[in-house]
Design an enzyme around this catalytic site. Sequence first.
Site, PDB file in Angstrom:
ATOM      1  N   ARG A 236      40.902  40.201  36.233  1.00  0.00           N
ATOM      2  CA  ARG A 236      41.196  39.830  34.749  1.00  0.00           C
ATOM      3  C   ARG A 236      40.634  40.137  33.773  1.00  0.00           C
ATOM      4  O   ARG A 236      39.434  40.655  33.834  1.00  0.00           O
ATOM      5  CB  ARG A 236      40.597  37.818  35.116  1.00  0.00           C
ATOM      6  CG  ARG A 236      40.908  36.712  35.959  1.00  0.00           C
ATOM      7  CD  ARG A 236      42.112  36.528  34.891  1.00  0.00           C
ATOM      8  NE  ARG A 236      42.896  35.686  36.599  1.00  0.00           N
ATOM      9  CZ  ARG A 236      43.839  36.126  37.349  1.00  0.00           C
ATOM     10  NH1 ARG A 236      43.589  37.054  37.529  1.00  0.00           N
ATOM     11  NH2 ARG A 236      43.964  35.137  37.994  1.00  0.00           N
ATOM     12  N   GLU A 265      46.932  39.280  27.621  1.00  0.00           N
ATOM     13  CA  GLU A 265      48.378  39.801  28.709  1.00  0.00           C
ATOM     14  C   GLU A 265      49.822  38.323  29.005  1.00  0.00           C
ATOM     15  O   GLU A 265      51.033  38.737  28.874  1.00  0.00           O
ATOM     16  CB  GLU A 265      47.889  39.860  30.194  1.00  0.00           C
ATOM     17  CG  GLU A 265      47.745  39.320  30.515  1.00  0.00           C
ATOM     18  CD  GLU A 265      47.552  39.231  32.207  1.00  0.00           C
ATOM     19  OE1 GLU A 265      46.612  40.217  32.455  1.00  0.00           O
ATOM     20  OE2 GLU A 265      47.855  38.325  33.250  1.00  0.00           O
ATOM     21  N   HIS A 297      50.249  43.138  35.885  1.00  0.00           N
ATOM     22  CA  HIS A 297      49.326  42.261  36.558  1.00  0.00           C
ATOM     23  C   HIS A 297      50.474  42.202  38.013  1.00  0.00           C
ATOM     24  O   HIS A 297      50.887  41.238  38.185  1.00  0.00           O
ATOM     25  CB  HIS A 297      49.780  41.186  36.165  1.00  0.00           C
ATOM     26  CG  HIS A 297      48.900  40.242  36.678  1.00  0.00           C
ATOM     27  ND1 HIS A 297      47.608  39.040  35.708  1.00  0.00           N
ATOM     28  CD2 HIS A 297      47.850  39.303  38.041  1.00  0.00           C
ATOM     29  CE1 HIS A 297      46.680  38.231  36.578  1.00  0.00           C
ATOM     30  NE2 HIS A 297      47.478  38.570  38.081  1.00  0.00           N
TER      31      HIS A 297
HETATM   32  P1  NAD Z   1      36.498  35.723  45.486  1.00  0.00           P
HETATM   33  O1  NAD Z   1      36.212  33.669  45.353  1.00  0.00           O
HETATM   34  O2  NAD Z   1      36.665  35.202  46.937  1.00  0.00           O
HETATM   35  O3  NAD Z   1      35.848  36.347  45.399  1.00  0.00           O
HETATM   36  C1  NAD Z   1      34.665  36.292  44.319  1.00  0.00           C
HETATM   37  C2  NAD Z   1      33.339  37.186  43.999  1.00  0.00           C
HETATM   38  O4  NAD Z   1      32.812  37.130  42.972  1.00  0.00           O
HETATM   39  C3  NAD Z   1      32.169  36.305  44.862  1.00  0.00           C
HETATM   40  O5  NAD Z   1      31.753  36.685  46.118  1.00  0.00           O
HETATM   41  C4  NAD Z   1      31.516  35.849  43.892  1.00  0.00           C
HETATM   42  O6  NAD Z   1      30.005  35.224  44.930  1.00  0.00           O
HETATM   43  C5  NAD Z   1      30.881  36.513  43.279  1.00  0.00           C
HETATM   44  N1  NAD Z   1      31.187  36.337  42.373  1.00  0.00           N
HETATM   45  C6  NAD Z   1      30.887  34.819  41.173  1.00  0.00           C
HETATM   46  N2  NAD Z   1      29.857  34.970  40.230  1.00  0.00           N
HETATM   47  C7  NAD Z   1      29.520  36.321  39.513  1.00  0.00           C
HETATM   48  C8  NAD Z   1      29.176  36.971  38.545  1.00  0.00           C
HETATM   49  N3  NAD Z   1      28.643  36.281  37.779  1.00  0.00           N
HETATM   50  N4  NAD Z   1      28.602  37.903  38.991  1.00  0.00           N
HETATM   51  C9  NAD Z   1      29.059  38.921  39.661  1.00  0.00           C
HETATM   52  N5  NAD Z   1      29.932  38.444  40.972  1.00  0.00           N
HETATM   53  C10 NAD Z   1      30.133  37.086  40.402  1.00  0.00           C
HETATM   54  O7  NAD Z   1      38.312  34.999  45.199  1.00  0.00           O
HETATM   55  P2  NAD Z   1      39.004  37.452  45.475  1.00  0.00           P
HETATM   56  O8  NAD Z   1      39.842  36.394  45.801  1.00  0.00           O
HETATM   57  O9  NAD Z   1      37.983  38.040  45.628  1.00  0.00           O
HETATM   58  O10 NAD Z   1      39.897  36.593  43.905  1.00  0.00           O
HETATM   59  C11 NAD Z   1      38.883  37.686  43.055  1.00  0.00           C
HETATM   60  C12 NAD Z   1      39.609  37.982  41.429  1.00  0.00           C
HETATM   61  O11 NAD Z   1      40.354  38.723  41.488  1.00  0.00           O
HETATM   62  C13 NAD Z   1      39.792  36.698  40.938  1.00  0.00           C
HETATM   63  O12 NAD Z   1      39.144  35.166  40.435  1.00  0.00           O
HETATM   64  C14 NAD Z   1      41.535  36.674  39.979  1.00  0.00           C
HETATM   65  O13 NAD Z   1      40.940  36.393  38.829  1.00  0.00           O
HETATM   66  C15 NAD Z   1      41.667  37.835  40.736  1.00  0.00           C
HETATM   67  N6  NAD Z   1      42.399  38.313  41.046  1.00  0.00           N
HETATM   68  C16 NAD Z   1      43.631  39.186  40.708  1.00  0.00           C
HETATM   69  C17 NAD Z   1      45.062  39.276  40.700  1.00  0.00           C
HETATM   70  C18 NAD Z   1      46.085  40.446  40.616  1.00  0.00           C
HETATM   71  O14 NAD Z   1      47.444  40.494  40.815  1.00  0.00           O
HETATM   72  N7  NAD Z   1      45.375  41.309  39.776  1.00  0.00           N
HETATM   73  C19 NAD Z   1      45.259  39.162  42.639  1.00  0.00           C
HETATM   74  C20 NAD Z   1      43.902  37.998  42.625  1.00  0.00           C
HETATM   75  C21 NAD Z   1      43.418  37.792  42.817  1.00  0.00           C
END
Ligand code: NAD
Length: 323
Positions: A236, A265, A297
Amino acid sequence: MKVAVYSARKYDTDALTRANEAEGNPHALVFHDIQLTPNTVRVAEGSEAVCVFVNDDVGRETLRLMSDMGIRAVATRSAGRNHIDAEAADELGIEVRSVPAYSPHGVAEYAVALMLTLNRKIHRAFNRVREGNFALDGLLGFDMHGKTVGVVGTGLIGACVCRILLGMGCRVLAYDVRAQQSLERAGVVYMPLEEMLPQCDILTLHCPLLDATRNLIDAEAIERMPDHAMLINTSRGGLMDTGAAYAALRAGRLGSLGIDVYEEESELFFEDRSDTGLTDELLARLVALPQALVTGHQAFFTSEALEKIAEITIRNLSDMAGR
Ligand code: NAD
């Protein structure tokens, strides 16, 4: 349920229609290609639910108007929920469902694609060759093998990134509020962010955007990284200070930057704006730099992901309808 589907592109319409048909058409889906905002919420009049995407505004004001219109459910076609005011939804009794896991592989592979493209300058080579320029000057890259990559957030996507990088022979460091033992066993080393930053040849962000993670990578964090480091953000835009990254690139204090997300964005992405050019000054300056690579994105954008997102979204709507 009657569902107003906002930010619906042709690929969303096709996938959601197919998924709804596969379940026997339980929902009347009404597609709108406009974004949801307090000004466009009236379009959903008569609906029981809205279906949204990452740049729709599901803040308190929109939710309040939705509640007045009798809308009781929101299904977002994304994993991230930062565009939705969860507290306001709770207060108003509006149920929210997301798609927590659809294709972590697609996003992880895209993050690595950004690393490889930036490293080996494939985007620049592509343009050169089209103009008959086969010179290699300026295209020098480095072996990924043996390099140190820091992964922030080792959930579904971050874990896939770790495994791909381990397979490439990288040394993988990680920072997360919760370590995954299976990754540790595979060779990933968890440590505090401050300790990790100075060691990173590449840093890649995969945690959600929360109050605790907003601007996690700010000027100070960039300062701690080596001057040659590459910063990748497919998570993000709000996780990093893009202005600080731009300044660091210009000053030679950051090696390269690959971003698929941008804090501003919502006013830009998912639309063809080629007639007006880039009106966002920072983004315009950033894309002019050879060491920066910006995409709109698209990390999630694989056929497998679209199919899964649609399938789970229809199921989420059915679950909410049953309550
Ligand atoms: P997920 O919930 O499986 O993993 C997120 C991880 O971040 C977890 O392990 C959690 O413990 C960790 N986390 C939470 N708070 C934290 C902090 N303060 N410091 C460090 N780590 C922390 O999520 P995911 O499915 O792996 O997705 C991650 C992110 O990717 C989503 O939140 C979304 O914003 C982004 N995303 C982007 C796209 C894209 O098209 N660009 C697509 C899907 C997801």
